[in-house]
Design a protein around this motif. Sequence first.
Motif, PDB file in Angstrom:
ATOM      1  N   VAL A  68       0.877  -1.169   0.000  1.00 44.80           N
ATOM      2  CA  VAL A  68       0.000   0.000   0.000  1.00 44.80           C
ATOM      3  C   VAL A  68       0.913   1.217   0.000  1.00 44.80           C
ATOM      4  O   VAL A  68       1.814   1.302   0.841  1.00 44.80           O
ATOM      5  N   THR A  69       0.648   2.138  -0.920  1.00 39.51           N
ATOM      6  CA  THR A  69       1.472   3.338  -0.997  1.00 39.51           C
ATOM      7  C   THR A  69       0.585   4.570  -1.006  1.00 39.51           C
ATOM      8  O   THR A  69      -0.257   4.723  -1.905  1.00 39.51           O
ATOM      9  N   ALA A  70       0.765   5.426  -0.016  1.00 40.26           N
ATOM     10  CA  ALA A  70       0.019   6.690   0.045  1.00 40.26           C
ATOM     11  C   ALA A  70       0.626   7.683  -0.939  1.00 40.26           C
ATOM     12  O   ALA A  70       1.847   7.756  -1.079  1.00 40.26           O
ATOM     13  N   PHE A  73      -4.287   6.552  -2.415  1.00 35.16           N
ATOM     14  CA  PHE A  73      -3.335   5.465  -2.210  1.00 35.16           C
ATOM     15  C   PHE A  73      -3.482   4.435  -3.318  1.00 35.16           C
ATOM     16  O   PHE A  73      -4.504   4.379  -4.006  1.00 35.16           O
ATOM     17  N   THR A  74      -2.437   3.638  -3.475  1.00 35.49           N
ATOM     18  CA  THR A  74      -2.421   2.557  -4.452  1.00 35.49           C
ATOM     19  C   THR A  74      -2.164   1.252  -3.724  1.00 35.49           C
ATOM     20  O   THR A  74      -1.263   1.175  -2.877  1.00 35.49           O
ATOM     21  N   ILE A  75      -2.958   0.262  -4.059  1.00 36.07           N
ATOM     22  CA  ILE A  75      -2.796  -1.087  -3.506  1.00 36.07           C
ATOM     23  C   ILE A  75      -2.292  -1.992  -4.622  1.00 36.07           C
ATOM     24  O   ILE A  75      -2.834  -1.979  -5.735  1.00 36.07           O
ATOM     25  N   LYS A  76      -1.262  -2.777  -4.317  1.00 36.06           N
ATOM     26  CA  LYS A  76      -0.812  -3.837  -5.211  1.00 36.06           C
ATOM     27  C   LYS A  76      -1.119  -5.151  -4.514  1.00 36.06           C
ATOM     28  O   LYS A  76      -0.837  -5.307  -3.315  1.00 36.06           O
ATOM     29  N   THR A  77      -1.718  -6.074  -5.256  1.00 34.72           N
ATOM     30  CA  THR A  77      -2.071  -7.364  -4.664  1.00 34.72           C
ATOM     31  C   THR A  77      -1.018  -8.411  -5.005  1.00 34.72           C
ATOM     32  O   THR A  77      -0.245  -8.259  -5.952  1.00 34.72           O
ATOM     33  N   LYS A  78      -1.027  -9.476  -4.251  1.00 29.20           N
ATOM     34  CA  LYS A  78      -0.116 -10.597  -4.485  1.00 29.20           C
ATOM     35  C   LYS A  78      -0.443 -11.308  -5.790  1.00 29.20           C
ATOM     36  O   LYS A  78       0.384 -12.063  -6.298  1.00 29.20           O
ATOM     37  N   THR A  79      -1.648 -11.066  -6.330  1.00 31.02           N
ATOM     38  CA  THR A  79      -2.043 -11.677  -7.601  1.00 31.02           C
ATOM     39  C   THR A  79      -1.782 -10.745  -8.784  1.00 31.02           C
ATOM     40  O   THR A  79      -2.253 -10.991  -9.888  1.00 31.02           O
ATOM     41  N   ALA A 125      -8.918   7.563  -4.395  1.00 32.71           N
ATOM     42  CA  ALA A 125      -8.723   8.927  -3.902  1.00 32.71           C
ATOM     43  C   ALA A 125     -10.048   9.413  -3.334  1.00 32.71           C
ATOM     44  O   ALA A 125     -11.104   9.160  -3.904  1.00 32.71           O
ATOM     45  N   ALA A 126      -9.982  10.103  -2.201  1.00 37.27           N
ATOM     46  CA  ALA A 126     -11.179  10.674  -1.584  1.00 37.27           C
ATOM     47  C   ALA A 126     -10.802  11.995  -0.930  1.00 37.27           C
ATOM     48  O   ALA A 126      -9.705  12.136  -0.386  1.00 37.27           O
ATOM     49  N   ASP A 127     -11.724  12.954  -1.011  1.00 34.56           N
ATOM     50  CA  ASP A 127     -11.487  14.302  -0.492  1.00 34.56           C
ATOM     51  C   ASP A 127     -12.748  14.770   0.216  1.00 34.56           C
ATOM     52  O   ASP A 127     -13.780  14.962  -0.416  1.00 34.56           O
ATOM     53  N   LEU A 185      -1.663   3.666   6.341  1.00 40.16           N
ATOM     54  CA  LEU A 185      -1.627   4.967   5.661  1.00 40.16           C
ATOM     55  C   LEU A 185      -1.277   6.095   6.638  1.00 40.16           C
ATOM     56  O   LEU A 185      -0.524   7.014   6.280  1.00 40.16           O
ATOM     57  N   MET A 186      -1.806   6.033   7.854  1.00 40.58           N
ATOM     58  CA  MET A 186      -1.468   7.069   8.847  1.00 40.58           C
ATOM     59  C   MET A 186       0.030   7.081   9.127  1.00 40.58           C
ATOM     60  O   MET A 186       0.629   8.152   9.231  1.00 40.58           O
ATOM     61  N   GLU A 187       0.615   5.917   9.227  1.00 37.04           N
ATOM     62  CA  GLU A 187       2.065   5.830   9.470  1.00 37.04           C
ATOM     63  C   GLU A 187       2.841   6.448   8.309  1.00 37.04           C
ATOM     64  O   GLU A 187       3.811   7.167   8.524  1.00 37.04           O
ATOM     65  N   GLN A 188       2.404   6.193   7.083  1.00 33.16           N
ATOM     66  CA  GLN A 188       3.094   6.740   5.916  1.00 33.16           C
ATOM     67  C   GLN A 188       2.957   8.257   5.831  1.00 33.16           C
ATOM     68  O   GLN A 188       3.819   8.919   5.254  1.00 33.16           O
TER      69      GLN A 188
END
Length: 179
Positions: A37-39, A65-71, A78-80, A174-177
Amino acid sequence: GECFERNAEGMLKNMAIHELALLVSFYDVTVENIESVTADKEFSSMQTLPGPSGKEFTDFDKIKFTIKTKTGKEVSVAADRCGGTDSYATVTDANGEEVFRYWMPDEEDKKTVQELQAKYPTAMPYFFTQDPDYVTVKERVAKNTVTGEEAEGVATIAIAVETLRVAEYLTPVLMEQLK
């Protein structure tokens, strides 16, 4: 701060929950299948604000954010909170070029929104843009209750549970990032 307190469950479990349900339903996103997961730090914003009670609440006012899956799937959300009541979804190809865009509300729905705003001036504005979808879901669930037929296109309890699990997983990541 009032918005953060009123929606204390957090942006991902409130405003962005519908998008997360789509990821679970159509993009193979589960807690166990998330590879990364990348913010988007340029778009995203996290704040700590006091609510009307005086208690402080930390949440996103904007998140992407972008999610990459193992598959091998990759999907972004995106939300605002301050972005208005219109919503859109885009599909891009592997090069990042947009191949499709869907807007809500469309021109026909905008007329309905104006009518509902006049009829119910104190209701939350986003109710009006989502009204046609709420009607469709209610009709399908009512039909299921009467006939036992599957409520086509309606998220199941299993999808809802996994969607909440994904939201609970993503929030601290995401909060940590964004610290």
